[in-house]
Design a protein around this motif. Structure first.
Motif, mmCIF file in Angstrom:
data_model
loop_
_atom_site.group_PDB
_atom_site.id
_atom_site.type_symbol
_atom_site.label_atom_id
_atom_site.label_comp_id
_atom_site.label_asym_id
_atom_site.label_seq_id
_atom_site.Cartn_x
_atom_site.Cartn_y
_atom_site.Cartn_z
ATOM 1 N N ILE B 98 -0.047 -3.185 -0.509
ATOM 2 C CA ILE B 98 0.293 -2.355 -1.927
ATOM 3 C C ILE B 98 0.497 -1.229 -1.586
ATOM 4 N N THR B 99 1.943 -0.848 -2.177
ATOM 5 C CA THR B 99 2.332 0.497 -1.697
ATOM 6 C C THR B 99 2.903 1.074 -3.104
ATOM 7 N N ASP B 100 2.959 2.503 -3.356
ATOM 8 C CA ASP B 100 3.597 2.894 -4.602
ATOM 9 C C ASP B 100 4.189 4.348 -4.288
ATOM 10 N N PHE B 101 4.687 5.038 -5.206
ATOM 11 C CA PHE B 101 5.204 6.374 -4.973
ATOM 12 C C PHE B 101 4.189 7.068 -5.934
ATOM 13 N N LYS B 161 0.416 -2.255 -9.493
ATOM 14 C CA LYS B 161 1.595 -1.678 -8.393
ATOM 15 C C LYS B 161 2.072 -2.822 -7.615
#
Lengths: 233, 258, 342, 317
Positions: B98-101, B161
């Protein structure tokens, strides 16, 4: 008698995302196998048990001592040996140094423990001064197990001890695991995808499916149908 | 776009990758995209995620070539292309973790995905509205579809996300979409929506390749399943056939289980 | 949390991404097997050149003796960097403090240079540990990100540079020691004192190196640096080992400071003026392990002297070296590894 | 213009405030948005200062002021922007440690070149002869006018930074700073984005250096001191790295406090001004960085308020 390991309502994961959902089980003086396909949460479970990943909720106790969220180094001093699936050796250290790191806790003479490890894994004797990072998969797995055994553990956590090993080593390893349990009286929790082999040595089994654990059951009560359902195959 | 020959395809040839001496991927020849949705299946260490990263060229190849062929366009050697140029060629991958800005709102993320490079220059001053006007419809469509109530907020939950990651991929209008565990951690309702979106996308000509731990998603969604073990492609067949294949069952459960 | 992206927080809690050695900060090699052969060859070349040509004799002798503290300082910095992954700018003030302590003991109590050497180093080591416990450990506990950690060390460095002036005075200080004898090496006159500095540096690096290679504590240090999670699971208590490493690094830095100070004079910018060169030696030399730091540090010292002798300006020498190092760093240095995560 | 009420030192204090504010705003774009930690701010500023000075003094221009100033300031900006491009390329695929060494190394190179190239720069002695690009007959009027002009330039920098938050460029910078790999996978060239940002911000730093040169009317090697970097960084971190107003608030609380309020309005003993106060100032700035990053890393103004901004921009969504 207090169980060697008791796990209650354990949830764990990375960041705030749970990978493991409220798992319960206890392990006595036995080999306890956690089965499941990849992504089921087996590695997450063992990393949490070793104290390297904080539990999101629930509790873990070894021989009745609560170790939930205790530092990994302290769990190790309580007698928990842990062999991770990946990065299980210190690649920059020699084989002997790897084993020595394991033997730093406890009081029994170092040489005595070393001899016992060589009894279990005679192949290591000739490779003591090789860099652990240069060993083959099977050899480095032996070093990893040997390092954990040097700790004189009462509970041994093995994360997929045979993953990626050739069939020859695979058989050997399961034999070794059974032998360690028998001769040293260590309680063993191992995770495994390869159900058939694990069922051959385990006393009891739990099937993990997408982070949810089944009711633990005797190994001989496990059926193929049950497994296929758990593995979604 | 009709007919199976006209789908965008990725040809993987002689690709290999080792990490510290251990061979993780070793594929002689593999064609991705001859059916709308393909599943990548295999036990631990089969090399599924690594193969996807090799296709995206986010890790270097040890050897071999990856080629993209799209109907009516020149073939492109992906193994000689930068990761940042993949999206422009229509090759898009969702991320496994899970990755986001951090800081960027949901709408920001969506706008970022669709913004053309010329609007992103330091002195392209009045561009935000322009970008929004050009892409408002599709952004609105996908955000509504996945039930984002407040696109002006930052995505907080892991599920949001994850969905946002998929929305970004969809907004890029991919020719080939690689999904790495797209439904991990999602609710049942959202899982169904992702599946429906994938079907819809595939029916419009996108080739989708999917890796997923929830095998029911694979059995349900895929037209064909590729079975990998120890870095090699062993089988490629219909889901039902793969599911019944003794090799597959044994590789999961161990010898003698089938 | 505020400065940590979701991805790095992911990585920091996920042992699978923390543990693999390739992902760790610092360098992959600590060993020295191929290094020995190269060192021997280099040594022979040095002796031959020094015997045959005056210019080279001067360059090697002056370069090695004058810049011996650089090797020691870089060695200490490298130890810390290797284990903690922290590029600690405030290490410069460990160096300064060593020099200050020594000059203070020398000036106030009239103690000889060799008497104050060790106590000054020990004090610097203790202060290094204090900065760890008070600042860096505390900051890590508050989940300060890597970039912020570097900025903190920068701020701490600036703070100490100036705060120390209130403690030790604004003016430069000098050691009150008798003028040294001159000894001829390869026909080049060197002060006995500088020669001793070189000998002490050689002895110290060897002792610390052996300590790390041979002792049980040293093994724990290397285990922790090699695979942090596994070391902890093997019962290595990270706090003790980390404190030890900060102490040893501080000791090296402090002693280097004493030598730096004795070579010239002591003021509060003594450490920071040397820091860039130390950083470059550590980052570039570190590519070839700990021994690489020593060799590159030595080579840097010799190169500095050689270029200075040739062109008559030490600033040119520094310029050439900084540009060369940055070039090496660009093409051989560690790269961002997060490209593989997507 | 009657400026008798105005102390000449006060003008200089205010000039410093304005100047550091400008640098702080530019560091905000680098560190706050793109998360590039520039420890060599003084290098870019100094390259502008020296390029301006050398171009002004060593080239025989066929025209006089204000054109000479404009041309030389443009040269300073271009040289600094080119330096930004080179350093940006150097650090483009290095991690934070590499960035520290790269920017610090660049600043050192600038100082060395300014010292060694005596023929051009006057070396350690410095070079006088710069002047204001206009003639009003009184020095104080000159300086005051220059303060206003510099303030206008900094206001423009502020407007640019403010604008960047509202454009796709700013969004891209935030994305690259927060998660470079993810930005790449969306087809964004992180390197190009960073290089463009470095070019623009470094160029502006160079322009500020040139404006500094006019104000002090000479090139002095001592002005290429880490304290320029420190002041900009400390102010921004105190105010809040992620906010446009961070540098403004931070500079008022640091540089303005020390260089105007304490120096002019507090009854401090004679002699402190020359030694104790400047030293204490730097020590306090350093301590402020440490304490802020540990206890309130987002600065006084707090986090980037992206959702609120988006609501203002796209409230009709």
């Amino acid at each position: 008698m207090t169980p060697a390991v008791s796990v209650n309502g354990l949830s764990s994961g990375y960041g705030s995302v749970a990978v493991l959902h409220e798992v319960d089980f206890t392990v006595g003086h036995e080999i306890f196998a956690v089965l499941g396909a990849n992504g089921a949460g087996k590695t997450t479970l063992l990393t949490t048990l070793a104290g390297l990943l904080p539990a999101l909720s629930g509790s873990i106790a070894y021989h009745g001592t609560d170790v939930t969220n205790l530092a990994a180094s302290e769990s190790a001093r309580l007698g928990v040996g842990y062999v991770p699936q990946e990065a299980a050796v210190f690649p920059d250290l020699s084989v002997l140094e790897n084993l020595t790191v394991g033997g730093m806790i406890g009081t029994r003479p170092h040489e005595e423990r070393l001899d016992e490890v060589f009894e279990t894994f005679p192949d290591l004797r000739g490779k003591l001064h090789l860099r652990a990072g240069n060993l083959s998969g099977g050899e480095s797995r032996m070093v990893a197990c040997g390092r954990a055994l040097m700790q004189d553990p009462t509970v041994l956590l093995l994360d997929e001890p045979t993953a990626g090993l050739s069939p020859l080593y695979l058989e050997l390893f399961f034999e070794k695991v059974a032998e360690i349990h028998r001769t040293r009286g260590v309680s063993i929790v191992l995770t495994e995808q390869n159900a058939t082999q694990a069922l051959g040595i385990a006393d009891r089994v739990m099937v993990l499916s997408l982070g949810v654990g089944s009711e633990p059951m005797a190994a001989d009560a496990v059926t193929t149908e049950l497994l296929r359902e758990g593995y979604q195959i | 776009m009709t007919g199976e020959d006209l789908r965008p395809q990725i040809l993987v040839r002689d690709v290999s990758k080792s990490f510290s001496g251990r061979v993780v991927v070793d594929v002689d020849e593999l064609v991705l995209g001859d059916v709308p949705v393909e599943g990548l299946l295999g036990p631990n260490g089969a090399g599924k995620t690594t193969l996807m990263r090799l296709i995206m060229h986010s890790i270097p190849l040890d050897g071999g070539t990856v080629t993209l062929s799209r109907p009516g366009q020149r073939d492109v050697l992906l193994s000689a292309t930068r990761t940042s140029q993949m999206a422009g060629l229509g090759v898009v991958k969702s991320t496994q973790v899970i990755t986001d800005f951090e800081h960027l709102t949901i709408l920001d993320s969506a706008l970022l995905a669709v913004t053309e490079a010329r609007y992103e220059r330091p002195f392209a001053a009045a561009a935000d509205r322009t970008v929004r006007k050009r892409h408002e419809e599709e952004i609105r469509h996908w955000l509504d579809y996945f039930g984002f109530d407040d696109p002006l907020a930052v995505a907080l939950s892991g599920g949001d996300k994850k969905l946002l990651d998929i929305v970004r991929c969809l907004l890029l209008e991919p020719a080939v979409l690689l999904l790495d565990e797209p439904t991990a951690g999602l609710s049942e309702d959202h899982t169904e929506r992702v599946k429906a979106a994938v079907r819809q996308l595939a029916s419009r000509g996108t080739s989708v390749v999917i890796v997923e731990h929830d095998l029911d998603v694979i059995w349900d969604l895929c037209d064909e399943v590729i079975f990998m073990a120890e870095g090699k492609v062993l089988l490629k067949d219909k889901p039902a056939t793969i599911r019944a294949n003794p090799t597959v069952v044994e590789s999961y459960l161990g010898a003698g289980s089938a | 949390m505020s400065f940590v992206t979701s991805q790095t927080s992911e990585a920091s809690t996920n042992p699978e991404t923390v543990v693999p050695p390739g992902e760790r900060k610092g360098w992959s090699k600590f060993g020295l097997s191929p290094g020995w052969a190269i060192s021997v060859v280099v040594g022979v070349v040095v002796v031959v050149l020094a015997t045959l040509f005056d210019f080279w004799a001067t360059t090697f002798v002056v370069g090695a003796t004058e810049n011996a503290p650089l090797v020691l300082a870089a060695f200490g910095f490298a130890l810390l960097y290797r284990l903690t992954g922290l590029l600690n700018v405030a290490y410069a003030e460990t160096i300064t403090l060593g020099a200050y302590f020594a000059v203070w003991m020398n000036n106030s109590w009239g103690l000889g240079f060799y008497v104050v050497l060790l106590p000054a180093g020990l004090l610097a080591g203790v202060l290094s540990v204090v900065t760890y416990l008070v600042i860096f450990r505390f900051a890590k506990g508050r989940r300060v990100g890597n970039l912020e950690m570097i900025v903190i060390s920068f701020g701490l460095s600036i703070f100490l540079q100036h705060a120390l002036q209130f403690v030790f005075g604004y003016r430069r200080r000098a050691f009150d020691i008798p003028p040294p004898n001159t000894i001829e090496v390869f026909g080049v006159g060197v002060s006995s004192f500088r020669l001793l500095a070189l000998a002490s540096v050689a002895a110290l690096t060897t002792i610390v190196y052996q300590f790390i290679q041979r002792t049980s504590f040293g093994l724990q240090i290397r285990a922790l640096a090699s695979n942090e999670g596994l070391a902890q699971a093997s019962g290595v208590r990270p706090l003790r080992v980390t404190i030890l490493i900060w102490f040893v690094a501080g000791l090296c830095g402090g002693l280097a400071g004493v030598f730096y100070g004795a070579g010239a004079s002591v003021e509060s910018f003594l450490g920071i003026d040397e820091l860039l060169l130390i950083l470059l030696v550590v980052l570039v030399g570190g590519i070839w392990g700990l021994l690489g730091v020593v060799v590159v540090g030595m080579a840097t010292g010799v190169a500095l002297t050689g270029i200075t002798l040739e062109y008559g300006n030490s600033l040119y020498a520094e310029l050439v070296l900084v540009v060369a190092f940055l070039g090496v760093l660009k093409f051989r240095g560690r790269r961002l590894t997060d490209g593989s995560k997507v | 213009m009657n400026l008798d009420w105005l102390d000449a030192f006060l003008i200089f204090g205010a000039f410093k405030v304005v100047e550091i504010m400008g640098l702080g705003l530019l560091v905000h774009l680098q560190l706050g948005l793109t998360r590039v930690a520039n420890f060599g701010v003084v290098g870019f500023w100094g390259v502008g200062l020296y390029a301006f000075g050398v171009a002004h003094l060593k080239i025989d221009w066929p025209f006089g002021d204000p054109y000479q100033f404009l041309v030389c300031a443009a040269i300073a900006t271009i040289v600094a922007a080119a330096a930004g491009l080179v350093v940006g390329w150097l650090i483009s695929d290095l991690d934070d440690d590499g960035t520290l060494v790269g920017t610090l190394g660049f600043a050192t190179i600038v100082v060395i070149l300014a010292t060694t190239q005596q023929g051009l720069t006057g070396g350690a002695l410095g070079l006088g002869g710069l002047g204001f690009p206009y003639d009003f007959s009184r020095v104080k009027t000159h300086e005051f006018t220059w303060l206003l002009i510099t303030a206008a330039v900094v206001a423009l920098i502020f407007a640019y930074a403010w604008r960047v938050h509202r454009t796709p460029h700013g969004r891209l910078l935030i994305a690259v700073g927060a998660n470079e790999a993810l930005a790449r996978s969306l087809g964004k060239s992180a390197t190009a984005a960073r290089l463009r940002m470095m070019m623009v911000t470094s160029g502006a730093m160079g322009l500020l250096g040139a404006m500094h040169g006019v104000m002090v009317r000479s090139l002095e090697i001592n002005s290429l001191d880490v304290s320029v970097t420190l002041a900009a960084l400390a102010a921004l971190i105190l105010g809040g790295t992620a906010r446009v107003f961070g540098a403004v608030v931070g500079v008022l609380l640091t540089v303005a406090l020390f260089d105007i309020v304490i120096q002019f309005y507090l009854p401090i003993p004679d002699g402190w001004n020359t030694q104790a106060l400047p030293v204490a100032r730097e020590a306090v700035f350093g301590a402020a960085i440490v304490l802020m990053l540990i206890f309130r890393p987002q600065g006084l103004l707090g986090q980037m308020r992206r959702p609120a901004l988006m609501r203002r921009l796209h409230g009709d969504w």
